[in-house]
Design a protein around this motif. Sequence first.
Motif, PDB file in Angstrom:
ATOM      1  N   VAL A  99     108.606 -32.967  -7.087  1.00 31.29           N
ATOM      2  CA  VAL A  99     109.835 -33.683  -6.733  1.00 31.29           C
ATOM      3  C   VAL A  99     109.610 -34.592  -5.534  1.00 31.29           C
ATOM      4  N   ARG A 100     108.782 -34.156  -4.601  1.00 32.96           N
ATOM      5  CA  ARG A 100     108.487 -35.020  -3.452  1.00 32.96           C
ATOM      6  C   ARG A 100     107.798 -36.299  -3.917  1.00 32.96           C
ATOM      7  N   ASP A 101     106.977 -36.193  -4.946  1.00 30.19           N
ATOM      8  CA  ASP A 101     106.286 -37.360  -5.488  1.00 30.19           C
ATOM      9  C   ASP A 101     107.205 -38.213  -6.359  1.00 30.19           C
ATOM     10  N   VAL A 102     108.207 -37.589  -6.956  1.00 31.54           N
ATOM     11  CA  VAL A 102     109.148 -38.312  -7.826  1.00 31.54           C
ATOM     12  C   VAL A 102     110.563 -37.943  -7.374  1.00 31.54           C
ATOM     13  N   PRO A 103     111.078 -38.564  -6.313  1.00 27.91           N
ATOM     14  CA  PRO A 103     112.386 -38.193  -5.747  1.00 27.91           C
ATOM     15  C   PRO A 103     113.534 -38.291  -6.732  1.00 27.91           C
ATOM     16  N   SER A 147     107.897 -34.299 -17.280  1.00 31.02           N
ATOM     17  CA  SER A 147     108.993 -35.243 -17.045  1.00 31.02           C
ATOM     18  C   SER A 147     108.630 -36.229 -15.946  1.00 31.02           C
ATOM     19  N   ALA A 148     108.004 -35.748 -14.883  1.00 35.74           N
ATOM     20  CA  ALA A 148     107.572 -36.636 -13.801  1.00 35.74           C
ATOM     21  C   ALA A 148     106.539 -37.637 -14.295  1.00 35.74           C
ATOM     22  N   GLU A 154     102.308 -42.363 -14.714  1.00 39.18           N
ATOM     23  CA  GLU A 154     100.998 -42.155 -14.082  1.00 39.18           C
ATOM     24  C   GLU A 154     100.963 -40.770 -13.458  1.00 39.18           C
ATOM     25  N   GLY A 155      99.736 -40.350 -13.127  1.00 40.09           N
ATOM     26  CA  GLY A 155      99.528 -38.986 -12.660  1.00 40.09           C
ATOM     27  C   GLY A 155     100.089 -38.692 -11.292  1.00 40.09           C
ATOM     28  N   GLY A 156     100.288 -39.723 -10.466  1.00 40.21           N
ATOM     29  CA  GLY A 156     100.868 -39.518  -9.151  1.00 40.21           C
ATOM     30  C   GLY A 156      99.847 -39.097  -8.118  1.00 40.21           C
ATOM     31  N   SER A 157     100.323 -38.457  -7.075  1.00 40.74           N
ATOM     32  CA  SER A 157      99.470 -38.045  -5.967  1.00 40.74           C
ATOM     33  C   SER A 157      98.471 -36.986  -6.414  1.00 40.74           C
ATOM     34  N   ARG A 158      97.453 -36.800  -5.590  1.00 42.49           N
ATOM     35  CA  ARG A 158      96.448 -35.784  -5.900  1.00 42.49           C
ATOM     36  C   ARG A 158      97.091 -34.404  -5.995  1.00 42.49           C
TER      37      ARG A 158
END
Length: 501
Positions: A99-103, A147-148, A154-158
């Motif tokens: 959630v922090r990566d996808v607010p 869902s994120a 894209e994969g987002g943060s590490r």
Amino acid sequence: MSKKFQVGTIVLAAIALAMAIAWACLNRGPWYDEFYTQYVTRADLGWGQALGGSWLPDNHPPLYYALARATAWMGAVETHRLLNLAIGVLTLIGGAVVVRDVPRLLPASAALLLMLAGNQWSVMSGSELRSYFLSLCAGTLLALSLSALSLTCEGGSRARRAVYAITVLVAFNTHIVTTLIAGALIAPFLLAGLVRRDWTYARAIGTAPVLAGTIFVAICLIQLPHWQANTQKFWIESGFATARWSIEYALLRTLEANPLVLAGALLGVALMGRDLMRTRSACAGVSTLALLASGVVLGLAILVTLHLLRPMLIEKYLTAMVGAVSVGIALACGRLLRGLGPRATALFLAVGLPLSIWGLVLNTGTAAARYSWYGTARFIARQVEDCPGTLVHVDRFWNGDVMAMPPADNLAVGPWAYREVAGRFGFPLEPEGSRRLAQSCPTLFWAEHDSLQRFDRAMILAHLRASGFAVDAIEVHRIGDGWVAEAAPNGAQATGTAGSR
């Protein structure tokens, strides 16, 4: 302000759920399968011996057994169950990373915690020393991670990529039904990326399942012969009706977890439809929900098909699906919350939280009241306290069907469990070959895990007499899934004062 209310709801719901699970863990009596877990993960069993002799011959991947063995120091079944709290905390941390990566997922996450807190399966599975709560957490976090990925392409943060990879690994190696559900959830998302020829997205989705699936297949090659042998004569009922009822029960308990969130989800779906007609920018939210729903439907179709070929489906095996469905409802409700103002959102959450806590209280009581071996044990303990000369006998015959089932550990678990429970409640058991009858106190014959109620008084008395017990009459006390047969003091029987009651 709205964000603070959402975070506060998540924290309060998580704390309430953790407290309820902890209370249920410590106040709920164990049942047979938990004794099985405790036996094959006991501290005096070496890791190599446990893996080769107990875990791999079982019907499921060995991950949860390994976690239970690593925490064998936690002691008896009740305290050992608290392992599930650690699993829940790690799941909450993983969800926070996503959630922090996808607010954008924060409102949905608040709704999700309300759904999980009010869901019967959260407390029921969380208060058992079995893998069902791990499956619930894996299914929930997997659906949230997918869902994120869908919303961001894209994969987002590490950190988020690591959460996704670990979640897939756990989901593929916890329970065979969870593995099938996880694969079905991933398939539509991966297919969507392949159809769009979005190779970056497809790699972000597909790499972890390939690696986790390789591990699962390697374990499966070892376990498959055992699975086939173990399920030749299985206790799960066959037929479509059993599968349908299991799915229906699991879904209904999920839908009723929080009526306000469910209503919000229905309104959210309507808003999504309106958004889609107005602008194509709404496609991401709609397609994410559609892909998740497709994965759930695909998973259920696969499970029903396999169940018709070989019975494998009961409601408690579907906790990973429960988690995924909860995420879907939360995503739809999240759309409504994003459209509400701060005050309306705060009001929605302020009403939704007590509803979940009320459901949590009811579900906790239901979990604690489940049948267990402690019902009969308490009865025996009271009898022994009232008359210290009371003798207590157990007999492998009463559990012969379970003890004859593979894996081979079933042969030892029953007698071990009787000794463990008797020791906990402070009454001795007669040696296995003993035929002693108490002279001035009752003699008790104890059996548990007789859930089919196969033994009536006449059958019990006939077996006792055939086994060499000189008893003329008994009174049978059925308590939960067990019973205690009581024979009057031997002196009373000898004088003919003990009638059949």
